[in-house]
Design an enzyme around this catalytic site. Structure first.
Site, short mmCIF file in Angstrom:
data_model
loop_
_atom_site.label_atom_id
_atom_site.label_comp_id
_atom_site.label_asym_id
_atom_site.label_seq_id
_atom_site.Cartn_x
_atom_site.Cartn_y
_atom_site.Cartn_z
N ASP A 76 1.18 7.01 10.33
CA ASP A 76 1.84 7.74 9.07
C ASP A 76 1.11 7.69 7.47
O ASP A 76 -0.44 6.41 7.89
CB ASP A 76 3.26 6.90 8.24
N ASP A 95 11.59 4.68 5.84
CA ASP A 95 10.33 3.93 4.99
C ASP A 95 10.68 4.05 3.54
O ASP A 95 11.63 3.88 2.94
CB ASP A 95 8.65 4.41 5.85
#
Length: 324
Positions: free
Chosen positions: A110, A152
């Site tokens: 990511d 997240d």
């Protein structure tokens, strides 16, 4: 290295199984033609020409450090630009000239994540499918009491719940349920695709997207390293296709609260570790990568001869796979 309870499973030896995420970065035609064109772009002689010759002879796998912020693809593009510039290959936006160098990465991280990103260069791009079959280790920091749409810290808060009742023992006990062969639902904000487009792209456009069905994943070890509510730190070793974001979210639900991942660092991918093998940007040079290739390739089981890697240049077809 990650330490914790295991479910009697061990990381596999590096075997082909997954498909890598890379794009072809070499010209059509035979390897010699590509290298000779690169030599002409570098001026045909002198230091630059020797650097170009060395660059286009490199083949194998090595690891770089991915910082927080850029995508894995952006890191790869920067690496390619720096190497071509050092070799004196002037692309000036010419796509055809920039395709002289064949390079790719395996195992997407990511944008907000950091750590080991494995890179294949030359014929080494074929080995990316091998490295993807290896285990990965991560250190993740989770936050109790808040859930986000992306699972997240980059997403919008979608839920808040009390977490004061959660003890360290509770958390350690829950981790046992997520070790071994388990089922996991991938996050909506992911690189997985539907009809050729990433789920994250569809969601950002406001389109209705159904979650992918739960799929089998493997966790070799999972341990709690630190517990300072609302934060907790995990070490996890897992196989391919595993989402640490989903793990943190699922842990929160299992504790009758919610949780989101705050930070993620990949500390190991296959045999390559963050401390020993991941080259930072200041070492993205032809000579440093050549030295790293010598070391990293010796770590792979069943390593083909180095001579074979430097002399064989079959035509490649670009393939794509999302692995994270």
């Amino acid at each position: 290295s990650a330490k914790g309870r295991t479910a009697g499973v061990s990381p596999p030896s590096l075997k082909p199984g997954a498909r890598p995420n890379y794009v072809s970065q070499r010209l059509p035609g035979e390897g010699g033609r590509a290298r000779s064109m690169a030599g002409r772009e570098a001026g045909g002689g002198g230091v630059a020409a020797r650097a170009a010759q060395k660059l286009f002879s490199l083949s194998g796998l090595f690891a770089v450090y991915k910082p927080k912020g850029p995508t894995s693809a952006a890191v790869l593009n920067l690496l390619k630009e720096k190497l071509l510039a050092e070799a004196g290959v002037q692309t000036n936006g010419n796509k055809r000239k920039s395709q002289v160098l064949k390079i790719g990465h395996g195992g997407t991280l990511d944008s907000a994540a950091t750590g080991v990103l494995v890179v294949g260069i030359g014929k080494g791009t074929k080995l990316l499918k091998t490295i993807l079959a290896g285990s990965k280790k991560y250190t993740a920091i989770g936050l109790l009491g808040k859930a986000t749409d992306t699972l997240d810290a980059t997403g919008k808060v979608t839920e808040e719940k009390p977490y004061d009742q959660v003890t360290k023992r509770d958390l350690e006990n829950v981790l046992q349920k997520f070790t071994g062969d388990i089922m996991q639902v991938p996050p909506l904000y992911s690189a997985l695709k539907k009809d050729g487009e990433r789920l994250s792209t569809l969601v950002k456009r406001g389109e209705a997207v159904e979650a992918k069905p739960a799929r089998p994943v493997r966790v070799y070890s999972l341990s709690l390293q630190q517990f300072q509510p609302p934060l907790f730190t995990l070490d996890v070793e897992c196989g391919g296709g595993f989402y640490v974001r989903s793990l943190v979210s699922d842990i929160g639900k299992e504790l009758s609260t919610c949780a989101s991942m705050q930070e993620l660092t990949r500390t190991k991918h296959g045999p390559f570790t963050l401390e020993e093998h991941a080259l930072h940007e200041d070492k993205w040079t032809i000579d440093e990568i050549a030295r790293s290739l010598e070391h990293c390739m010796s770590l792979l089981p069943g390593e083909p001869s180095h001579k074979k890697f430097k002399t064989e240049h079959p035509e490649e077809t670009a393939v794509s796979c999302e692995d994270k």
